[in-house]
Design a protein around this motif. Structure first.
Motif, mmCIF file in Angstrom:
data_model
loop_
_atom_site.group_PDB
_atom_site.id
_atom_site.type_symbol
_atom_site.label_atom_id
_atom_site.label_comp_id
_atom_site.label_asym_id
_atom_site.label_seq_id
_atom_site.Cartn_x
_atom_site.Cartn_y
_atom_site.Cartn_z
ATOM 1 N N PRO A 19 0.692 -1.036 -0.114
ATOM 2 C CA PRO A 19 0.453 0.119 0.058
ATOM 3 C C PRO A 19 0.364 0.857 0.063
ATOM 4 O O PRO A 19 0.479 2.282 -0.566
ATOM 5 N N GLU A 20 2.230 1.424 1.046
ATOM 6 C CA GLU A 20 2.691 2.604 0.968
ATOM 7 C C GLU A 20 3.443 2.540 -0.559
ATOM 8 O O GLU A 20 3.327 3.798 -1.070
ATOM 9 N N VAL A 21 3.591 1.711 -1.294
ATOM 10 C CA VAL A 21 4.466 2.424 -2.910
ATOM 11 C C VAL A 21 2.659 2.549 -3.274
ATOM 12 O O VAL A 21 3.460 3.995 -4.620
ATOM 13 N N PHE A 22 1.652 2.193 -3.714
ATOM 14 C CA PHE A 22 0.181 2.512 -4.268
ATOM 15 C C PHE A 22 0.225 4.434 -3.890
ATOM 16 O O PHE A 22 -0.327 4.724 -4.537
ATOM 17 N N GLN A 23 0.984 4.739 -3.063
ATOM 18 C CA GLN A 23 0.258 6.304 -1.979
ATOM 19 C C GLN A 23 1.303 7.234 -3.701
ATOM 20 O O GLN A 23 0.480 8.256 -3.038
#
Length: 251
Positions: free
Chosen positions: A229-233
Motif C-alpha cells: 500500500p505504501e508504494v501505491f500512495q
C-alpha cells in the motif's frame, strides 16, 4: 532474468556471469515476492502466454526458475537456459534433477535444432545485450513457424526519466551503455545495461522476421495494492510504468 525490488533488472552474459553467481542466493530470495517480479512482471508474462498446455517453451534467461516453474505447472514442456551457473543451481533445486536446464549465453548460438519450440519467453534479459540482432536471429531459428517470442524489457521511457531526474542528460534516441553497482547479500557487483529507444526495439524485431502482435504496459496483479500500500500512495491510479512487454510472431 528477473529484477530487484526497485525495478531494475540484473544482467546476464559472460562478462557478468561470475558477478551474478556471487549474488545468486540473495538475488533469488529478494525477488521471490517482490512487487516488480511476483506482482507485476511474472503475472504479466503468464497472462500474455495464455494457455500453454502441451507447448514446448524455451525460458531464455531463466535465472532461478520461477517463471519456468509457473509455465510447467500450467502444462508446458519447458527448457531453461542462463549464463550463470549459480542461478541455474538454484533453478535445479527448485525444479528438480530432471528439469532441462543448460548453461547458454544468449549472445552465442543456442544448442537447439531449428523449429524446436512453440514459444520463447525472454523475461527481462534482452536489455543486457548490446546487439540484439544475433540473439533475435537465434530465437527465430529455434522457433517453429508461427511460434511466439514473448518479451519483457526495462521500459525505455522510465530509464530516461530516472536519468533526467538524477541530473543526467541522456540521448533517448541512442543505444547507450549504463553501468551500476548493486549490493545484495553483502556482495557488490558492477552490472551493465544497454538502453535503447522503442523504435530500435521494434526495428530489431521486424528485421529478425518477427511480426509484432502485442505491445503492452499492463497493470500489476490486483492484489499488489493490498500487499504494497505504501508504494501505491505515490500513484494516482492502480498502475505504473515499469517494464515494456511484447508478443512477437515468427513469420
Amino acid at each position: 532474468m528477473t529484477s530487484t525490488p526497485e525495478g531494475r533488472a540484473l544482467p546476464a552474459g559472460p562478462a557478468q556471469a561470475n558477478g551474478y553467481d556471487s549474488i545468486a542466493e540473495a538475488y533469488a530470495a529478494e525477488n521471490e515476492n517482490s512487487l516488480m517480479n511476483a506482482y507485476y512482471e511474472r503475472p504479466a508474462m503468464l497472462e500474455l502466454a495464455g494457455d500453454v498446455t502441451g507447448r514446448r517453451i524455451l525460458d531464455a534467461g531463466c535465472g532461478s526458475g520461477p517463471l519456468f516453474a509457473a509455465l510447467r505447472d500450467r502444462g508446458a514442456a519447458v527448457t531453461g537456459v542462463d549464463a550463470s551457473a549459480g542461478m541455474l543451481e538454484l533453478a535445479r533445486r527448485r525444479l528438480g534433477a530432471d528439469a532441462d536446464l543448460r548453461i547458454a549465453d544468449l549472445a552465442d548460438p543456442l544448442p537447439f535444432p531449428d523449429d524446436s519450440f512453440d514459444d520463447v519467453i525472454a523475461s527481462l534479459v534482452l536489455h543486457y545485450l548490446r546487439d540484439w540482432s544475433p540473439t533475435l536471429a537465434e530465437l527465430r531459428r529455434v522457433l517453429r513457424p508461427g511460434g511466439r517470442l514473448i518479451v519483457s524489457v526495462e521500459h525505455p521511457f522510465v530509464i530516461t526519466l530516472m536519468q533526467r531526474m538524477a541530473g543526467e542528460k541522456p540521448d533517448y534516441f541512442q543505444t547507450r551503455n549504463r553501468t551500476e553497482e548493486w549490493t545484495l547479500g553483502g556482495q557488490t557487483v558492477r552490472l551493465t545495461f544497454w538502453d535503447r529507444p522503442l523504435h530500435a526495439m521494434t526495428d530489431a524485431f521486424t528485421a529478425a522476421g518477427f511480426r509484432i502482435t502485442v505491445i503492452s504496459e499492463p497493470p500489476p496483479a490486483p492484489t499488489a495494492r493490498d500487499v504494497f500500500p505504501e508504494v501505491f500512495q505515490e500513484f494516482a491510479g492502480t498502475s505504473f510504468l515499469g517494464f515494456l512487454f511484447f508478443v512477437l510472431q515468427a513469420d
